[in-house]
Scaffold this motif. Structure first.
Motif, PDB file in Angstrom:
ATOM      1  N   ILE A 195      34.382  47.234  48.621  1.00 37.32           N
ATOM      2  CA  ILE A 195      35.247  48.064  47.780  1.00 37.32           C
ATOM      3  C   ILE A 195      36.709  47.736  48.018  1.00 37.32           C
ATOM      4  O   ILE A 195      37.496  47.624  47.070  1.00 37.32           O
ATOM      5  CB  ILE A 195      35.027  49.557  48.099  1.00 37.32           C
ATOM      6  N   LEU A 197      38.003  44.984  49.208  1.00 39.37           N
ATOM      7  CA  LEU A 197      38.337  43.661  48.682  1.00 39.37           C
ATOM      8  C   LEU A 197      38.562  43.724  47.183  1.00 39.37           C
ATOM      9  O   LEU A 197      39.487  43.108  46.654  1.00 39.37           O
ATOM     10  CB  LEU A 197      37.214  42.665  48.999  1.00 39.37           C
ATOM     11  N   ALA A 198      37.702  44.472  46.514  1.00 40.55           N
ATOM     12  CA  ALA A 198      37.871  44.607  45.066  1.00 40.55           C
ATOM     13  C   ALA A 198      39.199  45.276  44.757  1.00 40.55           C
ATOM     14  O   ALA A 198      39.895  44.904  43.811  1.00 40.55           O
ATOM     15  CB  ALA A 198      36.721  45.409  44.467  1.00 40.55           C
ATOM     16  N   ALA A 199      39.560  46.255  45.594  1.00 42.83           N
ATOM     17  CA  ALA A 199      40.841  46.944  45.364  1.00 42.83           C
ATOM     18  C   ALA A 199      42.003  45.996  45.589  1.00 42.83           C
ATOM     19  O   ALA A 199      43.000  46.016  44.862  1.00 42.83           O
ATOM     20  CB  ALA A 199      40.958  48.144  46.293  1.00 42.83           C
ATOM     21  N   ILE A 200      41.874  45.147  46.600  1.00 37.61           N
ATOM     22  CA  ILE A 200      42.971  44.221  46.910  1.00 37.61           C
ATOM     23  C   ILE A 200      43.192  43.250  45.767  1.00 37.61           C
ATOM     24  O   ILE A 200      44.331  42.852  45.483  1.00 37.61           O
ATOM     25  CB  ILE A 200      42.701  43.473  48.227  1.00 37.61           C
ATOM     26  N   THR A 201      42.109  42.870  45.082  1.00 35.68           N
ATOM     27  CA  THR A 201      42.302  41.927  43.990  1.00 35.68           C
ATOM     28  C   THR A 201      43.120  42.542  42.865  1.00 35.68           C
ATOM     29  O   THR A 201      43.645  41.837  42.009  1.00 35.68           O
ATOM     30  CB  THR A 201      40.962  41.458  43.380  1.00 35.68           C
ATOM     31  N   GLY A 202      43.217  43.878  42.883  1.00 33.84           N
ATOM     32  CA  GLY A 202      43.986  44.538  41.830  1.00 33.84           C
ATOM     33  C   GLY A 202      45.482  44.533  42.098  1.00 33.84           C
ATOM     34  O   GLY A 202      46.270  44.995  41.282  1.00 33.84           O
TER      35      GLY A 202
END
Lengths: 316, 559, 289
Positions: A195, A197-202
């Motif tokens: 989760i 990591l997915a947030a960091i891609t944002g």
């Protein structure tokens, strides 16, 4: 007078109509989920009543008789049971430790992974690190025993060869608690990074570039860009975790526990399993569950309000 | 791609709308209706007149239908329990002999109680159910979920000769409430009276020139000899020596030793009020037994890691198979079970051909008998949920399944396929695969009124049983059987009605008992008394004392 | 993420830490793998740590040769795909409307939904409900009751919050309807969260068996983890054994290990395929123009 009232009323009706005309699609989308919740969640909830009633397997909820003590019989029964109180204490203690040690771990790991310079290596690490999540606790406890058993565990054999005394990872209450927490982290940290990591891609990469131009060090970038960038995700997950503070996992304590550490390994879930489920005391089971739910809701209310006070968007 | 995905989603949504919209939403009404509509039928008025209505020659004029619970063990290579060779045999037989159609309802063995809970709540429970735990049935009965079998049995006695023959009146009326006369469940017959045995490594005794122990002192001396001669016996693996192995279930795994400490002067009343725990925790003398184990543990005679391994963990078995364990107590035929994979056979493979376990009897009580206190030869409980509207047909089923030829066929199957006949007439079982495989030993899942092989002739049965173990000489099995049954003392069954203090307490008290015993054994000798006494106090305070008190009261008011 | 290509000490430290973590996470799985390739006797003597001893493929041959397991694998795969699509659909149509502050009753709806995470009446009520809906023993019972996870919905919703309001406002000014905005703006920008939640639902369904345990009696539709549960469930065996006076031969340890591997590897493979959706927010940045 009448005129004004009906004028105000029809104005309201018109604005209602306008509102619906614009927003009807949203309600349409919500129809299916709401139906789902009503059918699959709220209808069975009627059975929560049995926390206050004498459960009978052949009667419907509405027919069952009320329990003694104004229905609180089973709550009293639970709270007067020493084992339940110990279970409550243990649940709180283990959950708090999980929170304090285990909540930051995936965040740190996610940031670490994000900082990895080598693309291929990053992908491989990401894939491997979440693998322990797939092993069931039955398997993990078997492996843990192979490693940490006091006389036959590989780790202890190694320690003894070095001349030290074996460490009671699993058979001393104090050590067991830490083994419990760290095995829990090991099993879930990789998975929980997903989760984040997915947030960091944002996060907008331009921010990093701008910071580099300004000469910011890696640590400063993490502190000023990455962390704030995922702040809302962290807050939401924290609130949800706090709501589970009395929630009780069954698999991990059941699989890892043993009779030598029963004073710390008995948690609410195992108490309910032994007394409520195997003892066929349905009302007791439901009463304890209800208690856990209510406390959980109080906690998320509290956490949510606290978050709002800090200017964050809560979960509702 | 996007289009396909959105089409798919639309399809899913539409399907869900249709799937979810079936039936009413009112979950409360159906079970209510079921309960109501059945209240009248189980009252007994219909079935006490059962005879006159429908029977000719033991056969119903109109076909009746009943459902029977059958365990689904999900074992590897097993057949579907509700639809295999043996299920068919039963169905054909029941139809032919009684004009009763039988349907089997498979229930997963591991989650049996939860499944029955669900089925009972939904009104779908099978007509005939089986369980090992009487308090469960008592709980269901208190909720009004069980049919009283007493009136039906009384009214139809003549139709049930085989049932009475096999079970005997003792088992049938075992659970009859003396005040109300209700029978919620009847007890299956336990014919295999061997329970637990003490085993020791025959080859180690020979190597060290020790004779088979017949007293506790000799047994302890043997353990000490094992420990002290680890190098000789295990060579390079001397540090893995385990003279005596045990598990967290101390009561079971040290049964013979503990029972030998119970004074033979213990009164029947004490047996009744204190002996309700099936591991004899509260009996006088037990503490001495545990203290002995505690000293053994601290002297390095017992497996150090035993408390860490839960039920079903195979670590201890592996240690036995690998050859490290000198002695242990377990089920009477434990080292010989499971064919090639048995402990004994694995031992031969891994530790040499002479290695093997043999059964011994070293624990005499103060009267010099190897006393083993047993409750009556009861086993599983058979009961009829309240939804059963064919109690007579169900009783006939139980009768049919108890007839010698029928149950014998189920237990040994077809000659040449699942068994062969040896010279002296004894039967040797053969493992088979496919539809005729037995999912449970001797098809115990089908022969619900009996546990244990019974060929009609006792000697023949024991001989045949002894042949059923791969790779083990039948004399070894016979010795094991003898040692295990020697000294069996069957206690009188006293039934004063329901003991309410026992409701729902079973699993919790058992856990406390195991914890208390395990912790006591592992404690250092100077702390032993403290640990044991504290644990016992906790046990008594958590409901143990309440049970003792209620039982004492029940006894006193009757005698 | 664009970085300067000069690798510093810090980079190497991070690599070292990651290596340790990889080892710690990989080794246990390697142990199970090694056990599945060893002989039964080697396992009895407890000789297997990380490397197979007395290597043989018998365990795999047995498991893969048994149609029961192969079918369960196939069925679980199909089920997982259907369940994931259903769940993603439900989650999206639930999360999206809740981001609009102008939606009346939003607070109530949020509370209504979130409360369901906490209040649960237990197995019997759920069983009775599913029985009344006539869903028992039908494949749909493994899809529909668990279709919408509130936790996942909250995650998706907070992701949607993160997308700048200005984007949708300009679209609304251009006359776009709500559904259009969802399809054309929110979904394309939410690839990371969609990938994440799809993974969560897929793994949840693949690994889940407690619903099948209670509600599915039709063997054809057993998910693979349920078969595994039956195999590994020695936990009950000893109790059962002392009651029944016999033990069923359990599966050998090698077979157990092989079944664990076979049940786990397929789902492990899914993640690497989804990884490309976790690349950085180039998309987000681009839209800003």
């Amino acid at each position: 007078m009448e005129h004004k009232k009906s004028a105000a009323f029809s104005k309201k009706m018109r604005s209602m109509k306008n509102y619906m005309k614009r927003h009807w699609t949203l309600y349409l989308l919500l129809m299916l989920p709401i139906t789902y919740f009503i059918i699959f969640k709220y209808i069975p909830m009627a059975y929560i009543q049995i926390a206050f009633k004498e459960f009978s397997i052949v009667q419907s909820v509405w027919e069952m008789e009320w329990a003694d003590n104004n229905g609180f019989e089973y709550f009293l029964k639970a709270f007067s049971n020493r084992d339940f109180l110990y279970a409550l204490r243990n649940t709180l203690m283990l959950n708090l430790l999980d929170l304090i040690v285990g909540f930051p771990a995936p965040i740190i790991l996610a940031i670490l992974l994000n900082e990895l310079a080598f693309k291929k290596f990053k992908r491989i690490t990401q894939t491997i690190v979440y693998m322990p999540h797939f092993l069931s606790w039955i398997i993990i406890s078997g492996l843990a025993l192979q490693l940490f058993a006091p006389t036959n565990g590989f780790v202890n054999i190694f320690i003894q060869k070095l001349g030290f005394e074996s460490i009671p990872f699993l058979n001393s209450s104090f050590h067991w608690v830490w083994t419990y927490v760290f095995l829990g982290i090991w099993q879930s940290v990789g998975w929980n990074t997903i989760i984040y990591l997915a947030a960091i891609t944002g996060i907008n990469p331009e921010q990093y570039e701008a910071a580099s131009v300004d000469g910011a060090s890696r640590l400063r970038k993490i502190w000023h860009i990455t962390l704030p960038g995922i702040k809302s995700t962290i807050i939401i997950l924290l609130i949800l975790s706090l709501g589970r503070i009395l929630g009780s996992e069954f698999d991990r304590p059941y699989a890892l526990g043993n009779m030598l550490v029963s004073d710390v390994s008995n948690v609410i879930a195992t108490f309910v399993y032994t007394n409520g489920i195997r003892g066929l005391q349905f009302s007791l089971t439901t009463a304890v569950g209800l208690f856990q739910s209510v406390i959980g809701v109080i906690f998320i209310f509290g956490a949510n309000s606290l978050a709002r006070r800090f200017g964050e968007r809560g979960i509702w | 791609m996007k289009k396909i995905v959105s089409m798919l989603m639309l399809l899913v949504m539409v399907t869900m709308l249709f799937a979810g919209c079936n039936g009413s939403d009112d979950s409360s009404s159906s079970s209510k209706d079921n309960a109501e509509s059945n209240e009248s039928t189980s009252g007994g008025d219909e079935s006490t007149n059962g005879n006159s209505e429908e029977m000719v020659d033991g056969k119903f004029v109109e076909t009746r239908k009943i459902t029977v619970e059958v365990f689904d063990r999900g074992n590897d290579g097993g057949s579907t329990p509700e639809d295999n060779f043996y299920a068919e045999f039963i169905k054909e037989g029941m139809l032919r002999d009684h004009n009763i159609e039988v349907e089997f309802i498979p229930v997963p063995r591991w989650t049996e109680v939860e499944q029955i809970n669900n089925l009972l709540a939904a009104g779908d429970a099978p007509d005939i159910c089986v369980t090992y735990d009487y308090p469960t049935i008592q709980t269901y009965a208190n909720m009004g979920g069980v049919t009283d079998m007493a009136p039906h049995i009384e009214a139809n006695k003549e139709l049930l000769p085989d049932l009475f023959d096999l079970l005997t009146e003792q088992n049938i009326y075992y659970n009859q409430d003396p005040n109300e006369g209700t029978i919620w469940a009847i007890e299956a017959r336990l014919v295999n009276l061997a329970r637990i045995n003490t085993f020791i490594r025959k080859d180690w005794l020979e190597t060290l020139n020790i004779k088979e122990p017949t007293t506790e002192e000799e047994f302890e001396a043997a353990l000490i000899a094992f420990r002290d001669n680890a190098n000789l016996l295990l060579g390079g693996e001397a540090d893995r020596m385990i003279p005596f192995s045990i598990s967290f279930d101390v009561g079971w795994r040290a049964d013979h030793l503990l029972q030998s400490k119970i004074p033979s002067s213990t009164t029947e009343k004490e047996h009744y009020t204190l002996g309700f725990d099936d591991r004899h925790l509260l009996m006088p003398g037990i503490k001495d037994g545990i203290e002995l184990l505690n000293s053994w543990y601290n002297d390095g005679l017992i497996w150090k890691d035993f408390p860490l391994y839960g039920s079903g963990d195979t670590t201890e078995d592996n240690l036995m198979k690998a050859g490290y364990v000198g002695a242990f107590m377990h089920n009477w035929d434990y080292p010989y079970r499971n064919g090639d994979d048995s402990i004994n056979n694995s031992l031969k493979r891994l530790a040499g051909d002479e290695a093997g376990y043999v059964a011994i009897s070293p624990f005499k009580n103060d009267s010099g008998i190897y006393a083993k206190y047993r409750t009556a030869p009861v086993d599983r409980k058979v009961f009829f949920p309240i939804t059963n509207d064919e109690p007579v047909a169900s009783l006939l089923y139980l009768n049919w399944i108890s007839q010698l030829e029928n149950r014998m066929f189920l237990q040994i199957g077809e000659e040449g396929v699942t068994h062969e006949v040896v010279e002296n007439g004894a039967i040797r079982t053969i493992a088979t695969t496919g539809d005729k495989i037995m999912n449970s030993p001797s098809n115990i899942d089908y022969t619900i009124t009996i546990n244990g092989l019974d060929l009609g002739d006792k000697a023949l049965t024991i001989q045949s049983m002894a042949l059923g173990y791969v790779g083990v000489d039948s004399s070894v099995i016979q010795q094991a059987y003898e040692k295990s049954t020697d000294g069996n003392v069957f206690l009188e069954n006293h039934n004063f009605g329901e003991i309410t203090a026992e409701t729902g307490m079973g699993p919790a008290l058992s856990e406390k008992r195991d914890t208390l015993l395990t912790q006591s054994i592992v404690a250092s000798p100077d702390k032993f008394d403290q640990v044991f006494d504290n644990g016992m106090k906790d046990y008594l305070n958590s409901g143990g004392q309440a049970i003792i008190d209620e039982r004492t009261k029940a006894w006193d008011t009757t005698y | 993420m664009i970085r300067s290509h000069k690798t510093k000490i810090g980079d190497w430290i991070i690599v070292a830490i990651c290596l340790i973590i990889i080892l710690v996470c990989l080794l246990p799985l390697l142990t199970v793998f090694a056990r599945s390739l060893s002989s039964a006797d080697a396992l009895i003597k407890n000789k297997v740590l990380l490397w197979p001893v007395e290597f043989n493929l018998d365990a795999y041959k047995t498991v893969l040769g048994d149609s029961k397991y192969v079918w369960a694998l196939l069925w679980t795969a199909i089920l997982t795909v259907i369940a994931t699509l259903t769940s993603m659909f439900m989650t999206t149509i639930c999360a999206y409307p809740l981001i609009f502050d102008s939606l009346k009753g939003r607070k109530f709806l949020n509370a209504f939904i979130i409360l369901t995470m906490y209040f649960n009446a237990g197995t019997i009520p759920n069983y009775l409900l599913l029985k009344d809906l006539d869903m028992l023993n039908k494949p749909m019972v493994l899809v529909i009751p668990g279709a919408l996870s509130v936790f996942n919905m909250i995650i998706m919703r907070s992701f949607f919050y993160g997308i700048p309001v200005s984007l949708r406002e300009s679209a609304q000014i251009d006359g776009a309807g709500f559904i259009q905005i969802l399809l054309k703006i929110y979904m394309p920008l939410s690839k990371p969260v969609f990938a994440t939640l799809a993974l969560f639902y897929a793994v949840g369904r693949w690994n889940g068996f407690s619903d099948a345990l209670m509600y599915m009696n039709n063997r054809r539709y057993y998910p693979i983890q349920l078969l595994l549960y039956n195999i590994l469930n020695n936990i009950m065996q000893v109790e059962v054994a002392s009651q029944e006076g016999f033990t069923m031969p359990g599966m050998s340890e090698t077979l157990k290990a092989a079944t664990v591997m076979i049940a786990t590897i397929p789902i492990l493979i899914v993640y690497p395929f989804l990884q490309k959706y976790f690349i950085s927010g180039v998309t987000l940045g681009a839209i800003k123009e």
